[in-house]
Design an enzyme around this catalytic site. Structure first.
Site, PDB file in Angstrom:
ATOM      1  N   GLU A   1       0.807  -1.226   0.000  1.00 19.02           N
ATOM      2  CA  GLU A   1       0.000   0.000   0.000  1.00 19.02           C
ATOM      3  C   GLU A   1       0.840   1.277   0.000  1.00 19.02           C
ATOM      4  O   GLU A   1       0.667   2.169   0.831  1.00 19.02           O
ATOM      5  CB  GLU A   1      -0.968  -0.036   1.195  1.00 19.02           C
TER       6      GLU A   1
ATOM      7  N   GLU B   1      -5.887 -10.786  -2.063  1.00 22.57           N
ATOM      8  CA  GLU B   1      -6.693 -10.699  -0.837  1.00 22.57           C
ATOM      9  C   GLU B   1      -8.185 -10.591  -1.144  1.00 22.57           C
ATOM     10  O   GLU B   1      -8.904  -9.830  -0.532  1.00 22.57           O
ATOM     11  CB  GLU B   1      -6.282  -9.484   0.001  1.00 22.57           C
TER      12      GLU B   1
END
Ligand code: G3I
Length: 352
Positions: free
Chosen positions: A159, A266
């Site tokens: 991220e 994910e």
């Protein structure tokens, strides 16, 4: 192909019909006689898990039957490993690694450097760059080195792109070691620790925010240009049941344009995050099934060399992190009892 005796079109059709006819998403009828995910997928299928869940024999059996890769949900992150005094603890990831070895399942490391986690032991080092550089390298060598030879890859940097796609996130790591340099160093240290693991840049909302996806790809190119041993791109794929058709396919195709392996890392498909727009739970369940089918079809359509793995962020609805946001959410492929839902049939039906 989806393996012998599995009629893909029939599976998608029955999954969508099943999802559309159910009264409530969490009362889904379990599709009968579904094959296991790993037996029909032409690529590794993964799930996240927590060490504590392995104390449940039913859970351990479901994982061993359904998947071929495991991602520790939190135990390989700094928040678990780094203690306040700077010491490192590994009981949790070691327990997961031991289970993976015993079940013949590969491990995936998540994650070495994340803007969201900078433990006090590192914050306290925030006085001298030399100490910080050394501590940063020593941490990555210790963690990635410990699981060398067992992990298929690592989310080295997680991220890094700003939520609006305007540049990269600020963090303790970027402030101390440089906006791009801290990432280059992380990849280099991870490669020094593990010569074989595929090293990933991982991020989320790449399907929901095209600008973020573009910046993510530019960052990947900048890392490669800077000599970082970037080996793959991870797209988390935390999406909702009302995701517009085609968004996932476009995202996967764009990510594959660099020629690197892609990890759909994910995936979950929230029902309740769509409820503001769509009230009808049967429509939401059908939307969820459609999104899972599109993801499976798009990922399956990648060249085999680029299909690193497809990881679901949990198997049973009750285990999902999304339950903390809304207990009524049912974002995964299996219900609380581990029975496959219409979404599972749709995902299998989407496989090429
Ligand atoms: O299990 C311990 C409990 O024993 C302890 O009392 C409690 C004290 O806070 O912590 C519990 O651990 C929590 C852990 O989840 C297990 O439930 C941690 O606090 C909590 O921080 C951790 O949250 C995880 C989160 O990442 C932060 O690491 C979520 O489970 C996990 O699903 C979530 O996963 C992230 C990915 O890493 C990155 N992409 C987004 C995704 C969802 O947020």
């Amino acid at each position: 192909m989806t393996g012998p005796g599995v009629n893909r079109r029939a599976l998608i059709g029955s999954a969508l019909a099943l999802a559309a006819c159910e009264r409530r998403a969490d009362a889904q009828t379990s599709p009968a006689n579904l094959p296991t995910l790993r037996s029909v997928a032409p690529f590794p299928v993964g799930t996240c898990l927590q060490a504590v869940q392995l104390d449940d024999p039913a859970f351990a059996a479901l994982v061993a039957a359904q998947v071929s890769q495991l991602t520790p949900e939190w135990e390989m992150k700094m928040e678990y490993i780094v203690q306040d005094d700077g010491s490192l603890r590994f009981e949790g990831p070691d327990k997961i690694a031991a289970f993976a070895r015993s079940a013949g399942i590969r491990l995936f490391g998540h994650t070495l450097v994340w803007y969201a986690q900078s433990p006090p032991a590192f914050e306290r080092l925030d006085v001298s760059r030399i100490a910080f550089d050394a501590a940063y390298r020593n941490y990555i060598l210790a963690v990635a080195g410990r699981y060398r030879g067992q992990v298929s890859g690592w989310d080295v940097v997680n991220e890094a792109v700003a939520e609006d796609g305007e540049g990269w996130r600020d963090s303790l790591w970027s402030r101390k070691l440089g906006a791009l340099n801290h990432m280059v160093l992380a990849f280099q240290h991870a490669r020094e620790a593990d010569p074989d693991a595929v090293l990933f840049l991982n991020d989320y909302n790449l399907e929901n925010i095209p600008k973020k996806r573009a910046t993510f790809l530019k960052l990947a190119e900048a890392l490669l240009k800077a000599g970082a041993p970037l080996g793959g791109l991870g797209t988390q794929t935390h999406v909702a049941a009302d995701l517009a058709p085609g968004e996932l396919s476009r995202t996967i195709s764009d990510l594959a344009s660099l020629g690197l392996p892609v990890h759909l890392s994910e995936m979950d498909v929230s029902i309740t995050r769509s409820e503001g727009l769509i009230k009808d739970r049967t429509r939401l369940a059908a939307g969820q099934a459609r999104v899972y089918a599109e993801a499976a079809e798009a990922f399956s359509s990648l060249p085999p060399s680029q299909r690193f793995a497809f990881t679901h962020w949990g198997l049973r609805d009750g285990d999902s992190w999304l339950k903390r946001e809304n207990a009524a959410d049912t974002p995964l492929l299996f219900d609380d009892q581990g029975r496959p839902k219409a979404a599972a049939a749709a995902w299998i039906g989407g496989l090429r």
